[in-house]
Design a protein around this motif. Structure first.
Motif, PDB file in Angstrom:
ATOM      1  N   ALA A 131      54.243  39.408  51.585  1.00 25.43           N
ATOM      2  CA  ALA A 131      55.546  39.725  50.999  1.00 25.43           C
ATOM      3  C   ALA A 131      55.567  41.191  50.593  1.00 25.43           C
ATOM      4  N   ASN A 132      56.708  41.851  50.774  1.00 19.57           N
ATOM      5  CA  ASN A 132      56.833  43.249  50.375  1.00 19.57           C
ATOM      6  C   ASN A 132      56.546  43.383  48.881  1.00 19.57           C
ATOM      7  N   VAL A 133      55.756  44.389  48.536  1.00 16.75           N
ATOM      8  CA  VAL A 133      55.333  44.527  47.143  1.00 16.75           C
ATOM      9  C   VAL A 133      56.527  44.669  46.206  1.00 16.75           C
ATOM     10  N   ASN A 134      57.613  45.269  46.680  1.00 17.65           N
ATOM     11  CA  ASN A 134      58.784  45.472  45.828  1.00 17.65           C
ATOM     12  C   ASN A 134      59.648  44.230  45.678  1.00 17.65           C
ATOM     13  N   SER A 135      59.270  43.135  46.382  1.00 17.49           N
ATOM     14  CA  SER A 135      60.021  41.887  46.249  1.00 17.49           C
ATOM     15  C   SER A 135      59.508  41.025  45.097  1.00 17.49           C
ATOM     16  N   TYR A 136      58.349  41.394  44.536  1.00 16.92           N
ATOM     17  CA  TYR A 136      57.755  40.600  43.458  1.00 16.92           C
ATOM     18  C   TYR A 136      58.404  40.929  42.120  1.00 16.92           C
ATOM     19  N   SER A 137      58.490  39.928  41.256  1.00 17.93           N
ATOM     20  CA  SER A 137      58.833  40.198  39.865  1.00 17.93           C
ATOM     21  C   SER A 137      57.630  40.860  39.195  1.00 17.93           C
ATOM     22  N   VAL A 138      57.860  41.502  38.064  1.00 23.32           N
ATOM     23  CA  VAL A 138      56.773  42.175  37.355  1.00 23.32           C
ATOM     24  C   VAL A 138      55.683  41.179  36.983  1.00 23.32           C
ATOM     25  N   LYS A 139      56.090  40.010  36.487  1.00 23.56           N
ATOM     26  CA  LYS A 139      55.115  39.009  36.060  1.00 23.56           C
ATOM     27  C   LYS A 139      54.327  38.461  37.233  1.00 23.56           C
ATOM     28  N   ARG A 140      55.015  38.173  38.336  1.00 22.43           N
ATOM     29  CA  ARG A 140      54.336  37.613  39.497  1.00 22.43           C
ATOM     30  C   ARG A 140      53.381  38.632  40.110  1.00 22.43           C
ATOM     31  N   LEU A 141      53.777  39.895  40.151  1.00 24.18           N
ATOM     32  CA  LEU A 141      52.905  40.921  40.707  1.00 24.18           C
ATOM     33  C   LEU A 141      51.668  41.114  39.832  1.00 24.18           C
ATOM     34  N   ALA A 142      51.837  40.956  38.507  1.00 23.62           N
ATOM     35  CA  ALA A 142      50.706  41.076  37.588  1.00 23.62           C
ATOM     36  C   ALA A 142      49.716  39.935  37.743  1.00 23.62           C
ATOM     37  N   GLN A 143      50.150  38.849  38.384  1.00 18.69           N
ATOM     38  CA  GLN A 143      49.234  37.752  38.699  1.00 18.69           C
ATOM     39  C   GLN A 143      48.521  37.970  40.036  1.00 18.69           C
ATOM     40  N   LYS A 144      48.970  38.981  40.773  1.00 16.82           N
ATOM     41  CA  LYS A 144      48.370  39.312  42.064  1.00 16.82           C
ATOM     42  C   LYS A 144      47.439  40.516  41.987  1.00 16.82           C
ATOM     43  N   ILE A 145      47.849  41.528  41.201  1.00 20.32           N
ATOM     44  CA  ILE A 145      47.146  42.812  41.205  1.00 20.32           C
ATOM     45  C   ILE A 145      46.839  43.255  39.786  1.00 20.32           C
ATOM     46  N   ALA A 146      45.581  43.655  39.566  1.00 20.50           N
ATOM     47  CA  ALA A 146      45.187  44.311  38.312  1.00 20.50           C
ATOM     48  C   ALA A 146      44.832  45.755  38.634  1.00 20.50           C
ATOM     49  N   LEU A 147      45.312  46.675  37.812  1.00 22.63           N
ATOM     50  CA  LEU A 147      45.119  48.107  38.046  1.00 22.63           C
ATOM     51  C   LEU A 147      44.324  48.721  36.907  1.00 22.63           C
ATOM     52  N   VAL A 148      43.282  49.473  37.261  1.00 22.36           N
ATOM     53  CA  VAL A 148      42.523  50.254  36.286  1.00 22.36           C
ATOM     54  C   VAL A 148      42.778  51.721  36.577  1.00 22.36           C
ATOM     55  N   ARG A 149      43.493  52.365  35.682  1.00 27.04           N
ATOM     56  CA  ARG A 149      43.800  53.787  35.848  1.00 27.04           C
ATOM     57  C   ARG A 149      42.630  54.640  35.373  1.00 27.04           C
ATOM     58  N   GLN A 150      42.756  55.961  35.596  1.00 25.60           N
ATOM     59  CA  GLN A 150      41.772  56.863  35.033  1.00 25.60           C
ATOM     60  C   GLN A 150      41.896  56.825  33.517  1.00 25.60           C
ATOM     61  N   GLU A 151      40.806  57.105  32.846  1.00 25.42           N
ATOM     62  CA  GLU A 151      40.725  56.989  31.385  1.00 25.42           C
ATOM     63  C   GLU A 151      41.792  57.849  30.709  1.00 25.42           C
ATOM     64  N   PHE A 152      42.355  57.337  29.597  1.00 27.59           N
ATOM     65  CA  PHE A 152      43.308  58.112  28.824  1.00 27.59           C
ATOM     66  C   PHE A 152      43.030  57.916  27.335  1.00 27.59           C
ATOM     67  N   VAL A 153      43.568  58.823  26.524  1.00 29.07           N
ATOM     68  CA  VAL A 153      43.385  58.748  25.079  1.00 29.07           C
ATOM     69  C   VAL A 153      44.408  57.773  24.511  1.00 29.07           C
ATOM     70  N   PRO A 154      43.983  56.736  23.805  1.00 27.03           N
ATOM     71  CA  PRO A 154      44.913  55.717  23.310  1.00 27.03           C
ATOM     72  C   PRO A 154      45.829  56.252  22.217  1.00 27.03           C
ATOM     73  N   VAL A 155      47.044  55.722  22.170  1.00 27.04           N
ATOM     74  CA  VAL A 155      48.023  56.111  21.160  1.00 27.04           C
ATOM     75  C   VAL A 155      47.981  55.143  19.979  1.00 27.04           C
ATOM     76  N   PHE A 156      47.789  53.851  20.249  1.00 23.40           N
ATOM     77  CA  PHE A 156      47.795  52.846  19.195  1.00 23.40           C
ATOM     78  C   PHE A 156      46.378  52.384  18.894  1.00 23.40           C
ATOM     79  N   ASP A 157      46.178  51.870  17.685  1.00 20.67           N
ATOM     80  CA  ASP A 157      44.849  51.453  17.252  1.00 20.67           C
ATOM     81  C   ASP A 157      44.583  49.990  17.574  1.00 20.67           C
ATOM     82  N   PHE A 158      44.687  49.626  18.815  1.00 19.54           N
ATOM     83  CA  PHE A 158      44.325  48.280  19.229  1.00 19.54           C
ATOM     84  C   PHE A 158      42.806  48.165  19.283  1.00 19.54           C
ATOM     85  N   THR A 159      42.325  46.981  18.934  1.00 19.00           N
ATOM     86  CA  THR A 159      40.891  46.747  19.081  1.00 19.00           C
ATOM     87  C   THR A 159      40.577  46.448  20.550  1.00 19.00           C
TER      88      THR A 159
END
Length: 274
Positions: free
Chosen positions: A65-93
Motif C-alpha cells: 500500500a502507498n505509504v501516504n494511504s496509511y493513517s498516522v496510527k496505522r503507519l505507526a504500527q508498521k514503522i518505527a523511526l529512530v532519528r539522530q540524537e537531539f536535546v530534549p525539551v521536556f523532562d520525561f523520564t
C-alpha cells in the motif's frame, strides 16, 4: 515478498533534486544499509519511507500500500523511526519515553497493559537502559539518549525499523552492541531494518543489502558483498581505500595522501581493483 518498494522516486527541497528516479526494493526480514556522502539524501530518503515527506514523483509502497494511504496510527504500527540524537525539551523520564511507543496500540483513555509493560521492560533491558529508567533525558549523555530512542523503537514493536545513524554518538562497545541487537531482532523476530550509516565496515559486517547514494543522483543497490568495493567507494566518496579480508568479512580503510597500503597483522589484502 518486498515489504518496502520504491519506484522512480524523486524529491527536491528547491529546484535542485536531491533524489531522482530512485528504484529499489527491500524484502521482508532484510537488513539494509543506506550509505553515501553528506548531502546525498540519506535522511531525506528515510523521511520519504515513513511518510514524513511526500515525493515529487514516484512512489513508496509499504506492505503493498502507498505509504501516504496509511493513517498516522496505522503507519505507526508498521514503522518505527529512530532519528539522530537531539536535546530534549521536556523532562520525561526514560521509562516514560519508552512507554510512549505503545500509544499506537491504545486509545486516549487507556493505560499500559501487562503485555505493554513486559514489552517496555524488555526494550529497556536489551538496550542496557533499564539502569537509568527513572532518570530524565536531560540527565543522560548523547549516547545514552540514543540508546533510549532505540529502546522506544523496539517497544513500538513494528515489522519495520528505520534508523538514522543509530551509532553516531556511541562508543565502540555500544556501537557493536546496537548492531548485534538489531541483527538479533532481524533474525529472531523477522524485523526488516533500514539504517543510514557512515560506517561502511559495520554495514559490511551486519547488513544483507546496501544502497549507496552517490550524491549526483547515481546509486548502487544490491547485496552488500557486491556493492561495497574499493571501486564503488572511491566513485561515491571520492576516497581511495584498501580492502582487507578478516575472517569472513571484508573491511575498508581510507587512504590519505600520506598513507601507504600495508599488510595488517595477519589480514590479507584483497587483490587490486576489488
Amino acid at each position: 515478498m518486498n515489504i518496502i518498494q520504491v519506484e522512480n522516486l524523486s524529491f527536491s527541497y528547491t529546484r535542485q533534486p536531491i533524489l531522482q528516479n530512485l528504484t529499489f526494493a527491500v524484502p521482508g526480514g532484510v537488513f539494509l544499509a543506506i550509505a553515501g556522502p553528506n548531502g546525498a539524501g540519506k535522511t531525506t530518503l528515510l523521511s520519504l519511507l515513513c511518510g514524513l515527506l511526500k515525493p515529487k514523483a514516484g512512489s513508496v509502497t509499504i506492505d503493498a500500500a502507498n505509504v501516504n494511504s496509511y493513517s498516522v496510527k496505522r503507519l505507526a504500527q508498521k514503522i518505527a523511526l529512530v532519528r539522530q540524537e537531539f536535546v530534549p525539551v521536556f523532562d520525561f523520564t526514560v521509562a516514560e519515553v519508552v512507554a510512549m511507543a505503545r500509544t499506537p496500540y491504545s486509545n486516549i483513555l487507556s493505560f499500559e497493559t501487562q503485555a505493554d509493560m513486559r514489552i517496555i521492560a524488555d526494550a529497556l533491558e536489551v538496550t542496557d537502559t533499564a539502569k537509568f529508567a527513572r532518570r530524565t533525558l536531560r540527565e543522560l549523555s548523547g549516547g545514552e539518549r540514543q540508546r533510549v530512542f532505540i529502546a522506544r523503537a523496539l517497544a513500538q514493536d513494528t515489522p519495520i525499523l528505520l534508523l538514522d545513524e543509530p551509532t553516531s554518538f556511541l562508543d565502540f562497545r555500544h556501537q557493536i552492541a546496537v548492531y548485534d541487537l538489531l541483527k538479533n531482532m532481524q533474525q529472531e523476530k523477522d524485523k526488516t531494518i533500514v539504517t543510514v550509516t557512515h560506517d561502511i565496515n559495520l554495514a559490511a559486517q551486519y547488513c544483507d543489502q546496501t544502497l549507496l547514494l552517490a550524491g549526483d543522483n547515481a546509486y548502487y543497490t544490491g547485496r552488500t558483498q557486491a556493492i561495497l568495493s574499493c571501486r564503488n567507494i572511491e566513485e561515491v566518496f571520492g576516497v581511495k581505500t584498501v580492502a582487507l579480508d578478516v575472517g569472513q568479512h571484508t573491511f575498508f580503510f581510507p587512504l590519505g595522501k600520506r598513507a601507504a597500503a600495508r599488510e595488517i597483522g595477519g589480514a590479507n589484502m584483497n587483490p587490486a581493483g576489488y
